[in-house]
Motif scaffolding. Structure first.
Motif, PDB file in Angstrom:
ATOM      1  N   ALA A 151      12.808  -2.524   4.503  1.00 16.00           N
ATOM      2  CA  ALA A 151      13.045  -2.019   3.148  1.00 16.00           C
ATOM      3  C   ALA A 151      11.901  -1.139   2.663  1.00 16.00           C
ATOM      4  CB  ALA A 151      13.254  -3.191   2.191  1.00 16.00           C
ATOM      5  N   GLN A 152      10.665  -1.543   2.962  1.00 15.73           N
ATOM      6  CA  GLN A 152       9.527  -0.708   2.558  1.00 15.73           C
ATOM      7  C   GLN A 152       9.572   0.645   3.259  1.00 15.73           C
ATOM      8  OE1 GLN A 152       5.503  -2.808   1.636  1.00 15.73           O
ATOM      9  NE2 GLN A 152       6.460  -4.021   3.257  1.00 15.73           N
ATOM     10  N   SER A 153       9.946   0.635   4.535  1.00 15.06           N
ATOM     11  CA  SER A 153      10.037   1.899   5.275  1.00 15.06           C
ATOM     12  C   SER A 153      11.032   2.846   4.619  1.00 15.06           C
ATOM     13  CB  SER A 153      10.449   1.626   6.728  1.00 15.06           C
ATOM     14  OG  SER A 153       9.523   0.787   7.375  1.00 15.06           O
ATOM     15  N   VAL A 154      12.156   2.305   4.191  1.00 11.59           N
ATOM     16  CA  VAL A 154      13.190   3.139   3.577  1.00 11.59           C
ATOM     17  C   VAL A 154      12.770   3.594   2.178  1.00 11.59           C
ATOM     18  CG1 VAL A 154      15.559   3.157   2.707  1.00 11.59           C
ATOM     19  CG2 VAL A 154      15.044   2.082   4.917  1.00 11.59           C
ATOM     20  N   VAL A 155      12.372   2.644   1.342  1.00 11.45           N
ATOM     21  CA  VAL A 155      12.095   2.973  -0.063  1.00 11.45           C
ATOM     22  C   VAL A 155      10.868   3.868  -0.197  1.00 11.45           C
ATOM     23  CG1 VAL A 155      11.460   2.010  -2.309  1.00 11.45           C
ATOM     24  CG2 VAL A 155      13.226   0.891  -0.920  1.00 11.45           C
ATOM     25  N   ILE A 156       9.768   3.498   0.444  1.00 12.91           N
ATOM     26  CA  ILE A 156       8.543   4.291   0.325  1.00 12.91           C
ATOM     27  C   ILE A 156       8.723   5.634   1.032  1.00 12.91           C
ATOM     28  CG2 ILE A 156       6.050   4.322   0.656  1.00 12.91           C
ATOM     29  CD1 ILE A 156       7.177   2.173  -1.270  1.00 12.91           C
ATOM     30  N   GLY A 157       9.505   5.654   2.094  1.00 20.29           N
ATOM     31  CA  GLY A 157       9.818   6.923   2.741  1.00 20.29           C
ATOM     32  C   GLY A 157      10.588   7.858   1.830  1.00 20.29           C
ATOM     33  N   LEU A 158      11.534   7.311   1.081  1.00 17.12           N
ATOM     34  CA  LEU A 158      12.295   8.132   0.141  1.00 17.12           C
ATOM     35  C   LEU A 158      11.417   8.664  -0.982  1.00 17.12           C
ATOM     36  CD1 LEU A 158      15.626   6.085  -0.121  1.00 17.12           C
ATOM     37  CD2 LEU A 158      15.309   8.339   0.925  1.00 17.12           C
ATOM     38  N   ALA A 195       0.309   2.491   6.297  1.00 16.13           N
ATOM     39  CA  ALA A 195       1.333   3.527   6.334  1.00 16.13           C
ATOM     40  C   ALA A 195       1.567   4.111   4.938  1.00 16.13           C
ATOM     41  CB  ALA A 195       2.638   2.960   6.886  1.00 16.13           C
ATOM     42  N   LEU A 196       1.544   3.261   3.934  1.00 13.17           N
ATOM     43  CA  LEU A 196       1.711   3.718   2.550  1.00 13.17           C
ATOM     44  C   LEU A 196       0.582   4.676   2.162  1.00 13.17           C
ATOM     45  CD1 LEU A 196       2.702   1.438  -0.438  1.00 13.17           C
ATOM     46  CD2 LEU A 196       0.892   3.125  -0.676  1.00 13.17           C
ATOM     47  N   LEU A 197      -0.644   4.337   2.540  1.00 13.08           N
ATOM     48  CA  LEU A 197      -1.786   5.205   2.232  1.00 13.08           C
ATOM     49  C   LEU A 197      -1.709   6.514   3.013  1.00 13.08           C
ATOM     50  CD1 LEU A 197      -4.661   2.563   2.106  1.00 13.08           C
ATOM     51  CD2 LEU A 197      -3.523   3.681   0.175  1.00 13.08           C
TER      52      LEU A 197
END
Length: 269
Positions: free
Chosen positions: A40-47, A121-123
């Protein structure tokens, strides 16, 4: 680079939502909810960063997405395997007395951990959006890829073996080189995620938080290997073939003559 707290807060909210099924079955907090939170983090933060994401940072995000999806599928298949029902029943009994308050503490704790694991990854995404150079990402992605391939291969080998031989310990394929290759792959994957963010850790706090998440999962995998060894000792300890196996095959690192962690007891809270 300053910490993107609004994005970190969004990631935490996503993890809280995805981890909520753990209130129904406590072991979901560290299994299906874990896989779901990374996905979910990969999808949401990617968007959130869809207009700036590119290159190695995009590859890293896709690897994290693949990690979460693969782990979730593997766990779902394993849960439906008749040979695994006994272990699920033990987990159900062990967690039957966990109170609502304790579940809430676990829910908050694992959600924080999921964010810390994803933080490098977020940073990287935030730094790329600001046009900063990210020289460490390709190296970290290479380590992630090795770890993901190793863990996936090891999980599949063990799943196939245990499906056909539910009462035996797995000693085929990668398990002839090291007794816990799946845990080794997990450790390599998350070390790679941490390594990829070295160029984006612009503050002491960023270094501290990212390193805390990485060290926690590394220690957790060592503790898991020690726990698995104790469980297998109880189940197969009278088998001379098993004794020879654990005496000659390293437990966690290939070519490193460390054959036992049975005396290691790490309390993970």
């Amino acid at each position: 680079m300053s910490m993107p707290w609004h994005i970190i807060g969004l990631a935490f909210a996503v993890c809280l939502a995805v981890a909520a099924p753990g209130f129904r079955r406590v072991y979901y907090f560290v299994s299906l909810c874990y896989a779901g939170a990374i996905t979910a983090q990969s999808v949401v933060i990617g968007l959130v960063h869809r207009d700036s994401i590119a290159g190695w940072v995009l590859i890293q995000l896709l690897l994290l997405l693949a990690y979460g999806l693969r782990l979730g599928l593997f766990l779902a298949l394993r849960e439906r395997n008749p040979g695994y029902q006994k272990e699920l029943a033990v987990a159900e009994r062990r967690t039957a007395e966990v109170t609502r308050l304790q579940k809430t503490v676990i829910w908050l704790g694992v959600s924080v951990l999921f964010v810390l694991l994803f933080l490098p990854a977020l940073l990287n995404l935030s730094a790329q959006a600001q046009g900063l150079a990210l020289h460490a990402v390709p190296i970290g992605v290479a380590v992630m890829l090795i770890g993901l391939a190793l863990e996936s291969w090891a999980d599949w080998q063990k799943y196939r073996f245990k499906t056909a031989n539910p009462e035996q310990y797995c000693d085929v394929g990668l398990y002839r080189r090291v007794r816990c290759p799946n845990y080794l792959g997990e450790m390599l994957f998350w070390f790679g995620v941490w390594l990829s963010g070295v160029s984006a850790y612009g503050t002491t706090l960023a270094w501290l938080l990212a390193t805390m998440g990485m060290l926690y999962i590394e220690v957790l995998m060592v503790a898991a290997a020690a726990g698995l060894e104790r469980k297998q000792d109880e189940r197969y300890g009278a088998d001379q073939r098993y004794k020879d196996y654990v005496r000659t095959v390293p437990i966690l690192l290939p070519w490193v003559p460390l054959y036992s962690l049975r005396r290691l007891r790490i309390a993970i809270r």
